[in-house]
Design a protein around this motif. Structure first.
Motif, PDB file in Angstrom:
ATOM      1  N   ASP A 151      40.277  52.351  50.854  1.00  0.00           N
ATOM      2  CA  ASP A 151      39.971  50.832  50.803  1.00  0.00           C
ATOM      3  C   ASP A 151      39.539  50.277  49.715  1.00  0.00           C
ATOM      4  N   VAL A 152      39.833  48.980  49.589  1.00  0.00           N
ATOM      5  CA  VAL A 152      39.519  48.250  48.484  1.00  0.00           C
ATOM      6  C   VAL A 152      38.337  47.541  48.564  1.00  0.00           C
ATOM      7  N   ILE A 153      37.029  47.601  48.047  1.00  0.00           N
ATOM      8  CA  ILE A 153      35.857  46.564  48.118  1.00  0.00           C
ATOM      9  C   ILE A 153      35.629  45.663  47.065  1.00  0.00           C
ATOM     10  N   PHE A 154      35.559  44.398  47.486  1.00  0.00           N
ATOM     11  CA  PHE A 154      35.565  43.235  46.591  1.00  0.00           C
ATOM     12  C   PHE A 154      34.017  42.840  46.455  1.00  0.00           C
ATOM     13  N   PHE A 155      33.322  42.955  45.179  1.00  0.00           N
ATOM     14  CA  PHE A 155      32.154  42.576  45.012  1.00  0.00           C
ATOM     15  C   PHE A 155      32.100  41.205  44.272  1.00  0.00           C
ATOM     16  N   GLY A 156      31.257  40.227  44.675  1.00  0.00           N
ATOM     17  CA  GLY A 156      30.921  39.002  43.994  1.00  0.00           C
ATOM     18  C   GLY A 156      30.192  39.275  42.592  1.00  0.00           C
ATOM     19  N   THR A 157      30.750  38.334  41.924  1.00  0.00           N
ATOM     20  CA  THR A 157      30.249  38.128  40.423  1.00  0.00           C
ATOM     21  C   THR A 157      29.822  37.083  40.030  1.00  0.00           C
ATOM     22  N   PHE A 158      29.415  36.770  38.796  1.00  0.00           N
ATOM     23  CA  PHE A 158      28.977  35.360  38.291  1.00  0.00           C
ATOM     24  C   PHE A 158      29.889  34.477  38.362  1.00  0.00           C
ATOM     25  N   ASP A 159      31.325  34.818  38.663  1.00  0.00           N
ATOM     26  CA  ASP A 159      32.495  33.762  38.844  1.00  0.00           C
ATOM     27  C   ASP A 159      32.990  34.112  40.092  1.00  0.00           C
ATOM     28  N   GLU A 160      32.986  33.308  41.185  1.00  0.00           N
ATOM     29  CA  GLU A 160      33.589  33.365  42.443  1.00  0.00           C
ATOM     30  C   GLU A 160      34.752  33.545  42.534  1.00  0.00           C
ATOM     31  N   ASN A 161      35.434  32.993  41.595  1.00  0.00           N
ATOM     32  CA  ASN A 161      36.998  33.293  41.470  1.00  0.00           C
ATOM     33  C   ASN A 161      37.580  34.511  41.002  1.00  0.00           C
ATOM     34  N   HIS A 162      36.760  35.458  40.449  1.00  0.00           N
ATOM     35  CA  HIS A 162      36.977  36.527  39.904  1.00  0.00           C
ATOM     36  C   HIS A 162      36.140  37.804  40.398  1.00  0.00           C
ATOM     37  N   PRO A 163      36.421  38.344  41.582  1.00  0.00           N
ATOM     38  CA  PRO A 163      35.555  39.028  42.128  1.00  0.00           C
ATOM     39  C   PRO A 163      35.746  40.705  41.389  1.00  0.00           C
ATOM     40  N   HIS A 164      34.759  41.624  41.659  1.00  0.00           N
ATOM     41  CA  HIS A 164      34.999  42.990  40.853  1.00  0.00           C
ATOM     42  C   HIS A 164      35.618  43.893  42.156  1.00  0.00           C
ATOM     43  N   ALA A 165      36.538  44.456  41.878  1.00  0.00           N
ATOM     44  CA  ALA A 165      37.089  45.450  42.929  1.00  0.00           C
ATOM     45  C   ALA A 165      37.004  46.854  42.650  1.00  0.00           C
ATOM     46  N   VAL A 166      36.515  47.798  43.795  1.00  0.00           N
ATOM     47  CA  VAL A 166      36.368  48.997  43.418  1.00  0.00           C
ATOM     48  C   VAL A 166      37.262  49.874  44.671  1.00  0.00           C
ATOM     49  N   ILE A 167      37.699  51.106  44.238  1.00  0.00           N
ATOM     50  CA  ILE A 167      38.309  51.974  45.289  1.00  0.00           C
ATOM     51  C   ILE A 167      37.401  52.759  46.320  1.00  0.00           C
ATOM     52  N   LEU A 168      37.164  52.637  47.279  1.00  0.00           N
ATOM     53  CA  LEU A 168      36.399  53.727  48.122  1.00  0.00           C
ATOM     54  C   LEU A 168      37.084  55.235  48.154  1.00  0.00           C
ATOM     55  N   ILE A 191      29.073  41.992  48.947  1.00  0.00           N
ATOM     56  CA  ILE A 191      30.370  42.349  49.384  1.00  0.00           C
ATOM     57  C   ILE A 191      31.332  41.200  49.923  1.00  0.00           C
ATOM     58  N   VAL A 192      32.158  40.880  49.107  1.00  0.00           N
ATOM     59  CA  VAL A 192      32.877  39.536  49.724  1.00  0.00           C
ATOM     60  C   VAL A 192      34.027  39.888  50.369  1.00  0.00           C
ATOM     61  N   ALA A 193      34.550  41.087  50.279  1.00  0.00           N
ATOM     62  CA  ALA A 193      35.779  41.447  51.347  1.00  0.00           C
ATOM     63  C   ALA A 193      35.869  42.884  51.265  1.00  0.00           C
ATOM     64  N   VAL A 194      36.589  43.503  52.257  1.00  0.00           N
ATOM     65  CA  VAL A 194      37.017  44.686  52.349  1.00  0.00           C
ATOM     66  C   VAL A 194      38.601  44.685  52.563  1.00  0.00           C
ATOM     67  N   ARG A 195      39.581  45.317  51.791  1.00  0.00           N
ATOM     68  CA  ARG A 195      41.008  45.196  52.188  1.00  0.00           C
ATOM     69  C   ARG A 195      41.483  46.473  52.395  1.00  0.00           C
ATOM     70  N   ARG A 196      42.701  46.686  53.207  1.00  0.00           N
ATOM     71  CA  ARG A 196      43.231  47.947  53.273  1.00  0.00           C
ATOM     72  C   ARG A 196      44.901  47.701  52.963  1.00  0.00           C
ATOM     73  N   TYR A 197      45.529  48.472  52.344  1.00  0.00           N
ATOM     74  CA  TYR A 197      46.887  48.304  51.963  1.00  0.00           C
ATOM     75  C   TYR A 197      47.545  49.273  52.358  1.00  0.00           C
ATOM     76  N   GLU A 198      48.127  49.220  53.482  1.00  0.00           N
ATOM     77  CA  GLU A 198      48.777  50.530  54.029  1.00  0.00           C
ATOM     78  C   GLU A 198      50.602  50.296  53.725  1.00  0.00           C
ATOM     79  N   SER A 199      50.978  51.384  53.653  1.00  0.00           N
ATOM     80  CA  SER A 199      52.476  51.537  53.418  1.00  0.00           C
ATOM     81  C   SER A 199      53.306  51.049  54.724  1.00  0.00           C
ATOM     82  N   PRO A 200      54.249  50.418  54.487  1.00  0.00           N
ATOM     83  CA  PRO A 200      55.087  49.918  55.493  1.00  0.00           C
ATOM     84  C   PRO A 200      55.625  50.966  56.368  1.00  0.00           C
TER      85      PRO A 200
END
Length: 93
Positions: A35-52, A81-90
């Motif tokens: 899963d990809v975790i998106f953290f807030g940064t000083f610029d709300e339009n550009h979060p920082h993303a990490v892979i769990l 944490i502004v979002a957590v997303r999962r990208y599964e294969s079709p």
């Protein structure tokens, strides 16, 4: 532009803000490796993303300044944490 991986069978956006809008929303208590975790940064339009990397303790991140690193989710707790997303294969046909 997009990033494509034939191994995953899925095309993903290259820009972090577009990546945050893609994928499936994941509740914090249901995070899993990949899963990809998106953290807030000083610029709300550009979060920082990490892979769990596991069930919620370590992550992989890339930075132009320091390269690819493994870190602890606990170290990021002072950021929201502004979002957590999962990208599964079709499904394969």
């Amino acid at each position: 532009s997009d990033v494509c991986s034939s191994d995953l069978g899925r095309t993903l956006p290259r820009a972090v803000d577009a990546l945050q809008r893609a994928g499936q929303n994941v509740p914090l208590d249901q995070m899993r490796a990949g899963d990809v975790i998106f953290f807030g940064t000083f610029d709300e339009n550009h979060p920082h993303a990490v892979i769990l990397l596991d069930t919620g303790t370590t992550f992989l991140e890339a930075s132009p300044a320091s390269g690819v690193n493994i870190g602890l989710v606990e170290q990021m707790r002072n950021r929201s944490i502004v979002a957590v997303r999962r990208y599964e294969s079709p499904p394969q046909s």
